[in-house]
Design a protein around this motif. Sequence first.
Motif, short mmCIF file in Angstrom:
data_model
loop_
_atom_site.label_atom_id
_atom_site.label_comp_id
_atom_site.label_asym_id
_atom_site.label_seq_id
_atom_site.Cartn_x
_atom_site.Cartn_y
_atom_site.Cartn_z
N GLY A 80 0.79 -1.22 0.00
CA GLY A 80 0.00 0.00 0.00
C GLY A 80 0.82 1.26 0.00
O GLY A 80 0.36 2.33 0.42
N ARG A 81 2.06 1.16 -0.47
CA ARG A 81 2.96 2.32 -0.55
C ARG A 81 3.18 2.72 -2.00
O ARG A 81 2.83 1.99 -2.91
CB ARG A 81 4.33 1.97 0.07
CG ARG A 81 4.31 1.77 1.56
CD ARG A 81 5.50 0.98 2.06
NE ARG A 81 6.75 1.22 1.36
CZ ARG A 81 7.67 2.12 1.74
NH1 ARG A 81 7.46 2.88 2.81
NH2 ARG A 81 8.81 2.25 1.08
N LYS A 157 -7.83 -5.06 -6.77
CA LYS A 157 -8.16 -6.09 -7.76
C LYS A 157 -6.96 -7.02 -7.99
O LYS A 157 -7.13 -8.24 -8.07
CB LYS A 157 -8.59 -5.44 -9.07
CG LYS A 157 -9.91 -4.71 -8.99
CD LYS A 157 -10.25 -4.07 -10.33
CE LYS A 157 -11.57 -3.31 -10.27
NZ LYS A 157 -11.88 -2.64 -11.55
N GLN A 158 -5.77 -6.43 -8.12
CA GLN A 158 -4.57 -7.21 -8.37
C GLN A 158 -4.29 -8.19 -7.24
O GLN A 158 -4.05 -9.39 -7.46
CB GLN A 158 -3.38 -6.29 -8.57
CG GLN A 158 -2.05 -6.98 -8.79
CD GLN A 158 -1.92 -7.61 -10.16
OE1 GLN A 158 -2.63 -7.22 -11.09
NE2 GLN A 158 -1.04 -8.58 -10.29
N LEU A 159 -4.33 -7.72 -6.01
CA LEU A 159 -4.03 -8.57 -4.87
C LEU A 159 -5.11 -9.63 -4.66
O LEU A 159 -4.80 -10.77 -4.27
CB LEU A 159 -3.86 -7.72 -3.61
CG LEU A 159 -2.68 -6.75 -3.62
CD1 LEU A 159 -2.57 -6.03 -2.28
CD2 LEU A 159 -1.37 -7.46 -3.94
N ALA A 165 -3.46 -10.68 0.78
CA ALA A 165 -4.24 -9.78 1.63
C ALA A 165 -4.08 -8.33 1.18
O ALA A 165 -2.95 -7.88 0.89
CB ALA A 165 -3.80 -9.92 3.08
N VAL A 166 -5.18 -7.61 1.13
CA VAL A 166 -5.16 -6.21 0.76
C VAL A 166 -4.80 -5.38 1.98
O VAL A 166 -5.38 -5.56 3.05
CB VAL A 166 -6.54 -5.76 0.21
CG1 VAL A 166 -6.54 -4.27 -0.09
CG2 VAL A 166 -6.90 -6.57 -1.03
N GLY A 214 1.06 -3.60 -7.22
CA GLY A 214 1.24 -4.75 -6.33
C GLY A 214 2.65 -5.29 -6.27
O GLY A 214 2.85 -6.42 -5.79
N LYS A 215 3.65 -4.52 -6.69
CA LYS A 215 5.02 -5.02 -6.65
C LYS A 215 5.45 -5.25 -5.20
O LYS A 215 4.99 -4.61 -4.26
CB LYS A 215 5.98 -4.05 -7.36
CG LYS A 215 6.12 -2.69 -6.70
CD LYS A 215 7.02 -1.78 -7.54
CE LYS A 215 7.15 -0.40 -6.88
NZ LYS A 215 7.99 0.50 -7.70
N ARG A 216 6.38 -6.21 -5.02
CA ARG A 216 6.83 -6.60 -3.69
C ARG A 216 8.35 -6.73 -3.63
O ARG A 216 9.02 -6.72 -4.64
CB ARG A 216 6.20 -7.95 -3.30
CG ARG A 216 4.73 -7.86 -2.97
CD ARG A 216 4.15 -9.22 -2.60
NE ARG A 216 3.76 -9.97 -3.79
CZ ARG A 216 3.27 -11.21 -3.75
NH1 ARG A 216 3.13 -11.83 -2.59
NH2 ARG A 216 2.92 -11.82 -4.86
#
Length: 327
Positions: A80-81, A157-159, A165-166, A214-216
Amino acid sequence: MQNPGWSLVVHGGSGVIDRADLKPEQDRAYRAVLAQAAEIGATVLRRGGVALDAVETAIHVLEDDPLFNAGRGAVFTADGRVELDAAIMDGATLAAGAVAGVTRVRNPISAARAVMERSPHVLMAGSGADTFAASEGLAEVEPGYFFVERRWRALEKQLTREGVAVPRRPHGVSEDLAQAALAHDEGKRGTVGVVARDARGHVAAGTSTGGTTGKRWGRVGDSPLIGAGTYASDRSAAVSGTGEGEYFIRLSVARQICALVELKGLSLQAAVDEVIHTELTDLGGQGGVIAVAPDGQMAWAFNTSGMYRARIADGHPLEVAIYKDEP
């Protein structure tokens, strides 16, 4: 058109951008901002300014507009950043600067230029890059500045599709603005970039992005990597890319285009077509590039359904396009 006094090309990202996907008001909004960015960059060049200034000034327009996946309109990470990347390069000297994963700088392209001109380094990342930008007096903003409702919904939507988890919705974010509500989700290929050739014959390139929705794990794409998504040399061309960064990195797309021009003598358009429509496509990647050469040639190519783009030059009227069936 041969040997113009100056030339400039802009892109606002490539991806799934079909006529059926954009409402008329979205189409108009994107074209208006692309035209604004191109005209502002052109104004710098008309007045005898250098290519670097034109690139940075034009990218500011795109970074400040919530329509584009850069700066204010950047997509969210899985946490969420917003984590922003940018790079800039001077074709006259091969000087370059880049930042990756910054979270507080209003205009990452200016942070990249500060790295190039006011540090001994080429690439800075994360909190260190934010600290450096602040020490150089660059404008900082609170994280809520980057919040765009449509980008947040795209993250949800992506997550959800991935079964992840959103994260909790950020607190204290401002109400969505009318312009932000028009932002289109072009998939995982949103980026902005500008290339320019000034009246002295020098070229420059700049690219700025929020990365992928949604990148991690601190993922960094091609945009801040010199030679992958951004490159400029007065011996060949200035190039800015937009697309699936992992493929652009593996092919060194921007540098490869310049090598085809410099070492094999291809025209600029032939070089971008070879890399995008043959090499990138054969590898399974999607995206596009814009480019300008020291002799004033302008080119673009993309293998997606659309790419937000514009170009203008001395003696050449402004052109703005979005879809594949446009010139």
